[in-house]
Design a protein around this motif. Structure first.
Motif, PDB file in Angstrom:
ATOM      1  N   ILE A 210     -38.955 -16.013  37.825  1.00  0.00           N
ATOM      2  CA  ILE A 210     -39.401 -16.353  36.475  1.00  0.00           C
ATOM      3  C   ILE A 210     -38.816 -15.341  35.497  1.00  0.00           C
ATOM      4  O   ILE A 210     -38.901 -14.132  35.727  1.00  0.00           O
ATOM      5  CB  ILE A 210     -40.944 -16.343  36.381  1.00  0.00           C
ATOM      6  CG1 ILE A 210     -41.555 -17.252  37.464  1.00  0.00           C
ATOM      7  CG2 ILE A 210     -41.397 -16.788  35.004  1.00  0.00           C
ATOM      8  CD1 ILE A 210     -43.061 -17.107  37.604  1.00  0.00           C
ATOM      9  N   PHE A 211     -38.238 -15.828  34.401  1.00  0.00           N
ATOM     10  CA  PHE A 211     -37.636 -14.936  33.407  1.00  0.00           C
ATOM     11  C   PHE A 211     -37.383 -15.721  32.126  1.00  0.00           C
ATOM     12  O   PHE A 211     -37.372 -16.950  32.117  1.00  0.00           O
ATOM     13  CB  PHE A 211     -36.313 -14.355  33.907  1.00  0.00           C
ATOM     14  CG  PHE A 211     -35.311 -15.401  34.316  1.00  0.00           C
ATOM     15  CD1 PHE A 211     -34.455 -15.981  33.397  1.00  0.00           C
ATOM     16  CD2 PHE A 211     -35.251 -15.853  35.632  1.00  0.00           C
ATOM     17  CE1 PHE A 211     -33.556 -16.971  33.767  1.00  0.00           C
ATOM     18  CE2 PHE A 211     -34.351 -16.838  36.024  1.00  0.00           C
ATOM     19  CZ  PHE A 211     -33.497 -17.399  35.076  1.00  0.00           C
ATOM     20  N   GLY A 212     -37.160 -14.998  31.051  1.00  0.00           N
ATOM     21  CA  GLY A 212     -36.729 -15.606  29.799  1.00  0.00           C
ATOM     22  C   GLY A 212     -35.612 -14.796  29.192  1.00  0.00           C
ATOM     23  O   GLY A 212     -35.234 -13.729  29.689  1.00  0.00           O
TER      24      GLY A 212
ATOM     25  N   ILE B 217     -38.089 -20.701  36.942  1.00  0.00           N
ATOM     26  CA  ILE B 217     -38.652 -20.991  35.620  1.00  0.00           C
ATOM     27  C   ILE B 217     -37.958 -20.101  34.605  1.00  0.00           C
ATOM     28  O   ILE B 217     -38.015 -18.877  34.699  1.00  0.00           O
ATOM     29  CB  ILE B 217     -40.174 -20.769  35.590  1.00  0.00           C
ATOM     30  CG1 ILE B 217     -40.875 -21.799  36.480  1.00  0.00           C
ATOM     31  CG2 ILE B 217     -40.700 -20.859  34.153  1.00  0.00           C
ATOM     32  CD1 ILE B 217     -42.390 -21.627  36.548  1.00  0.00           C
ATOM     33  N   HIS B 218     -37.280 -20.740  33.640  1.00  0.00           N
ATOM     34  CA  HIS B 218     -36.611 -20.019  32.548  1.00  0.00           C
ATOM     35  C   HIS B 218     -37.451 -20.228  31.291  1.00  0.00           C
ATOM     36  O   HIS B 218     -37.518 -21.326  30.749  1.00  0.00           O
ATOM     37  CB  HIS B 218     -35.195 -20.550  32.355  1.00  0.00           C
ATOM     38  CG  HIS B 218     -34.365 -19.725  31.423  1.00  0.00           C
ATOM     39  ND1 HIS B 218     -33.011 -19.545  31.604  1.00  0.00           N
ATOM     40  CD2 HIS B 218     -34.679 -19.020  30.305  1.00  0.00           C
ATOM     41  CE1 HIS B 218     -32.534 -18.777  30.625  1.00  0.00           C
ATOM     42  NE2 HIS B 218     -33.545 -18.455  29.827  1.00  0.00           N
ATOM     43  N   VAL B 219     -38.074 -19.124  30.822  1.00  0.00           N
ATOM     44  CA  VAL B 219     -39.074 -19.227  29.762  1.00  0.00           C
ATOM     45  C   VAL B 219     -38.409 -19.100  28.382  1.00  0.00           C
ATOM     46  O   VAL B 219     -38.712 -18.202  27.589  1.00  0.00           O
ATOM     47  CB  VAL B 219     -40.174 -18.156  29.945  1.00  0.00           C
ATOM     48  CG1 VAL B 219     -41.382 -18.464  29.064  1.00  0.00           C
ATOM     49  CG2 VAL B 219     -40.617 -18.085  31.401  1.00  0.00           C
ATOM     50  N   GLY B 220     -37.493 -20.002  28.092  1.00  0.00           N
ATOM     51  CA  GLY B 220     -36.906 -20.095  26.759  1.00  0.00           C
ATOM     52  C   GLY B 220     -35.791 -19.104  26.472  1.00  0.00           C
ATOM     53  O   GLY B 220     -35.653 -18.082  27.118  1.00  0.00           O
ATOM     54  N   ASP B 221     -35.003 -19.429  25.451  1.00  0.00           N
ATOM     55  CA  ASP B 221     -33.835 -18.683  24.952  1.00  0.00           C
ATOM     56  C   ASP B 221     -32.699 -18.673  25.979  1.00  0.00           C
ATOM     57  O   ASP B 221     -32.670 -17.860  26.899  1.00  0.00           O
ATOM     58  CB  ASP B 221     -34.216 -17.270  24.521  1.00  0.00           C
ATOM     59  CG  ASP B 221     -34.827 -17.240  23.126  1.00  0.00           C
ATOM     60  OD1 ASP B 221     -35.069 -18.327  22.567  1.00  0.00           O
ATOM     61  OD2 ASP B 221     -35.041 -16.131  22.600  1.00  0.00           O
TER      62      ASP B 221
ATOM     63  N   TYR C 142     -46.760 -21.416  30.898  1.00  0.00           N
ATOM     64  CA  TYR C 142     -45.632 -20.636  30.387  1.00  0.00           C
ATOM     65  C   TYR C 142     -45.092 -21.247  29.098  1.00  0.00           C
ATOM     66  O   TYR C 142     -44.966 -22.459  28.947  1.00  0.00           O
ATOM     67  CB  TYR C 142     -44.527 -20.447  31.428  1.00  0.00           C
ATOM     68  CG  TYR C 142     -43.908 -21.704  32.016  1.00  0.00           C
ATOM     69  CD1 TYR C 142     -42.750 -22.253  31.498  1.00  0.00           C
ATOM     70  CD2 TYR C 142     -44.477 -22.311  33.138  1.00  0.00           C
ATOM     71  CE1 TYR C 142     -42.166 -23.385  32.066  1.00  0.00           C
ATOM     72  CE2 TYR C 142     -43.907 -23.431  33.717  1.00  0.00           C
ATOM     73  CZ  TYR C 142     -42.753 -23.964  33.177  1.00  0.00           C
ATOM     74  OH  TYR C 142     -42.184 -25.087  33.738  1.00  0.00           O
ATOM     75  N   GLY C 143     -44.847 -20.353  28.141  1.00  0.00           N
ATOM     76  CA  GLY C 143     -44.278 -20.697  26.847  1.00  0.00           C
ATOM     77  C   GLY C 143     -43.525 -19.483  26.329  1.00  0.00           C
ATOM     78  O   GLY C 143     -43.762 -18.350  26.790  1.00  0.00           O
ATOM     79  N   HIS C 144     -42.670 -19.648  25.356  1.00  0.00           N
ATOM     80  CA  HIS C 144     -41.720 -18.591  25.015  1.00  0.00           C
ATOM     81  C   HIS C 144     -42.333 -17.388  24.292  1.00  0.00           C
ATOM     82  O   HIS C 144     -42.251 -16.256  24.762  1.00  0.00           O
ATOM     83  CB  HIS C 144     -40.578 -19.183  24.176  1.00  0.00           C
ATOM     84  CG  HIS C 144     -39.527 -18.188  23.824  1.00  0.00           C
ATOM     85  ND1 HIS C 144     -38.761 -17.552  24.783  1.00  0.00           N
ATOM     86  CD2 HIS C 144     -39.115 -17.691  22.621  1.00  0.00           C
ATOM     87  CE1 HIS C 144     -37.915 -16.728  24.189  1.00  0.00           C
ATOM     88  NE2 HIS C 144     -38.122 -16.780  22.884  1.00  0.00           N
ATOM     89  N   ARG C 145     -42.956 -17.596  23.137  1.00  0.00           N
ATOM     90  CA  ARG C 145     -43.432 -16.452  22.341  1.00  0.00           C
ATOM     91  C   ARG C 145     -44.810 -15.999  22.819  1.00  0.00           C
ATOM     92  O   ARG C 145     -45.697 -16.816  23.039  1.00  0.00           O
ATOM     93  CB  ARG C 145     -43.508 -16.827  20.860  1.00  0.00           C
ATOM     94  CG  ARG C 145     -42.198 -17.276  20.279  1.00  0.00           C
ATOM     95  CD  ARG C 145     -42.269 -17.272  18.774  1.00  0.00           C
ATOM     96  NE  ARG C 145     -41.294 -18.188  18.188  1.00  0.00           N
ATOM     97  CZ  ARG C 145     -40.781 -18.043  16.975  1.00  0.00           C
ATOM     98  NH1 ARG C 145     -41.151 -17.030  16.221  1.00  0.00           N
ATOM     99  NH2 ARG C 145     -39.913 -18.922  16.513  1.00  0.00           N
ATOM    100  N   PRO C 146     -45.020 -14.678  22.931  1.00  0.00           N
ATOM    101  CA  PRO C 146     -46.277 -14.175  23.484  1.00  0.00           C
ATOM    102  C   PRO C 146     -47.406 -14.102  22.470  1.00  0.00           C
ATOM    103  O   PRO C 146     -47.186 -14.140  21.258  1.00  0.00           O
ATOM    104  CB  PRO C 146     -45.896 -12.765  23.952  1.00  0.00           C
ATOM    105  CG  PRO C 146     -44.805 -12.352  23.022  1.00  0.00           C
ATOM    106  CD  PRO C 146     -44.028 -13.609  22.697  1.00  0.00           C
TER     107      PRO C 146
ATOM    108  N   PHE D  79     -45.015 -15.378  29.330  1.00  0.00           N
ATOM    109  CA  PHE D  79     -44.270 -15.456  28.079  1.00  0.00           C
ATOM    110  C   PHE D  79     -42.958 -14.684  28.219  1.00  0.00           C
ATOM    111  O   PHE D  79     -42.718 -14.021  29.224  1.00  0.00           O
ATOM    112  CB  PHE D  79     -45.091 -14.881  26.918  1.00  0.00           C
ATOM    113  CG  PHE D  79     -46.415 -15.555  26.697  1.00  0.00           C
ATOM    114  CD1 PHE D  79     -46.489 -16.758  26.006  1.00  0.00           C
ATOM    115  CD2 PHE D  79     -47.592 -14.996  27.180  1.00  0.00           C
ATOM    116  CE1 PHE D  79     -47.709 -17.396  25.789  1.00  0.00           C
ATOM    117  CE2 PHE D  79     -48.827 -15.619  26.974  1.00  0.00           C
ATOM    118  CZ  PHE D  79     -48.877 -16.819  26.273  1.00  0.00           C
ATOM    119  N   ALA D  80     -42.132 -14.763  27.174  1.00  0.00           N
ATOM    120  CA  ALA D  80     -40.880 -14.008  27.129  1.00  0.00           C
ATOM    121  C   ALA D  80     -40.683 -13.545  25.674  1.00  0.00           C
ATOM    122  O   ALA D  80     -41.567 -12.941  25.100  1.00  0.00           O
ATOM    123  CB  ALA D  80     -39.723 -14.845  27.639  1.00  0.00           C
TER     124      ALA D  80
END
Length: 450
Positions: free
Chosen positions: A146-148, A174-178, A294-298, A343-344
């Protein structure tokens, strides 16, 4: 005699014009390269774990979208031929760069089975890839990376992730955005290069994603067209089950880019309410007690630069829209007993103590993650990108349990219905595990009942 000459000259001119037209046609054809070969091959789970979606791109139309697959690719007679569809994708840039995105769904696959496959058409085929379907049911131990925030420039963690994947370490990514920084750059050529680079990961295990702020351009068109996640919502929000875990993916960006429609925000929130309600039915929670979002902004940050991620300025995602405080997710996730929120966005790794409304709710002093009394949040946005690392605040908040500036990524393994394991891999330290912890829950009750 003069009229005869006119006729001869006219015939000669006509023949010459026809020859010139033919020469020009040949000249136009010479140098034209047709791109029928599949590239950017990647997988995703379908609407259930027995279905795998294969997606790839070609520059030119092939009029076919085909996947050949079987347990033994060398046995041509046993291969299954599955057709799908393609749609043209024209990037929003000035050059209107076009390509064809192909999608084929392999249905009703056998559980825990290794399949080999290639994709393409009569005009060109990909290399041979393989994947292994997950076991049926919930009594097994899924492992994920898991990473973003990984681009194709300074993608520090990519090589190690490629090695891990080729060694069969993961059931999903899982790629958490960007992605790419940014997919639309250079008329989407940067996005193409990113998808080529991750093919050695994404063509072998399901590559599950959510959108980040760097996908925003042209109403997230690169993201929505390139990825095919479960459901029918342009991959913006969806859920899937893996072993004893119910994963929920959502878009934090619907809170920030309201110019693309306020309705997206309301629809997502309604969907989240329904999905979490279903996951919390006694029979479903008994089968899959772990709920991970999981979603991008924390919701919480350990750096001072973020304009909406500290106590002074309320985060939209945590509290809801400014002033009215509608559609906040912290209360929703707490109420529905979400165990882990990933988050990422911040280019570092942070593990938080169990937290709700800026207060720490550890299970106990000796065992903070045993029967925690609030969700546990992880920020894992340090896979590597051209924007480089983020500095931490000089004074760290009390809810910051561990932090690292190293480039790296997170691994997760669900051992059973009561034990969940996480570890952080440091690429700077040659794959060393710089953080690890267990979450243990021997009771499945609402947080306010603990």
């Amino acid at each position: 005699m003069r009229s005869l000459l006119y006729v001869l000259f006219a015939l000669l001119a006509s023949v010459t014009a026809q020859k010139l037209e033919k020469i020009n046609t040949i000249a136009d054809t010479v140098g034209k390269v047709y791109h029928y070969q599949p590239e950017q091959v990647h997988l995703a789970f379908g609407d259930n774990l027995a279905d795998i979606v294969v997606t790839w791109s070609t520059r030119d139309a092939t009029n076919q979208s085909v996947v050949l697959y079987g347990e033994n690719y060398s046995d041509a007679k046993s291969l299954v031929n599955v057709t799908g569809n393609a749609r043209i994708f024209v990037d929003g840039g000035k050059k209107k760069h076009a390509q064809y995105i192909h999608k084929v769904t392999l249905r009703d696959l056998k559980p825990q089975t290794r399949y080999e496959y290639s994709c393409g058409s009569d005009l060109g085929w990909s290399a041979r890839f393989s994947f292994t379907t997950p076991p049926a049911g919930s009594d097994w131990q899924p492992s994920l990376a898991i990473f973003g925030d990984m681009g194709n420039e300074n993608a520090q963690s990519l090589a190690r992730l490629q090695q891990d994947t080729q060694q069969g370490m993961y059931d999903a990514i899982i790629h958490v955005g960007d992605f790419a920084y940014d997919m639309d750059t250079e008329n989407a050529r940067v996005g193409d290069e990113f998808m080529r680079q991750v093919e050695t990961i994404a063509a072998y295990v399901p590559y599950m994603v959510c959108p980040g702020n760097h996908e925003e351009k042209y109403n997230f068109s690169n993201y929505k067209t390139r990825f095919n996640m479960p459901g029918e919502r342009d991959s913006l929000w969806y859920s899937f089950d893996l072993g004893p875990v119910h994963f929920v993916s959502f878009s934090t960006e619907v809170y920030y880019f309201l110019q693309y429609g306020f309705k997206l925000l309301t629809k997502q929130f309604e969907w989240l309410e329904n999905d979490l309600r279903e996951a919390n039915k006694p029979e479903n929670r008994a089968e899959r007690p772990w709920i991970i979002t999981y979603g991008h902004r924390p919701m919480y940050c350990s750096d001072e630069k973020e304009y909406d991620c500290n106590e002074k300025l309320e985060t939209f995602i945590r509290q809801g829209l400014p002033l009215v405080k509608w559609f906040g997710l912290e209360d929703l996730f707490y109420k529905n007993g979400v165990d882990v929120e990933i988050f990422a966005h911040e280019h570092f790794y942070t593990r938080l103590w169990p937290i709700y409304d800026f207060k720490v709710y550890n299970g106990s002093t000796a065992a903070p993650y045993t029967n925690p009394k609030a969700p546990i949040q992880i920020i894992t946005g340090s896979a590597g990108c051209k924007e480089e690392r983020e500095p931490f605040s000089e004074t760290l908040p009390a809810w910051n349990a561990y932090h690292s500036n190293d480039y790296g990524y997170t691994r997760m393994k669900a051992h059973n219905r009561t034990h969940l394991y996480f570890e952080q891999v440091s690429d700077d330290k040659n794959g060393e595990i710089v953080d690890s912890f267990w979450i243990i829950k021997d009771k499945n009750v609402a947080y306010n009942e603990l």
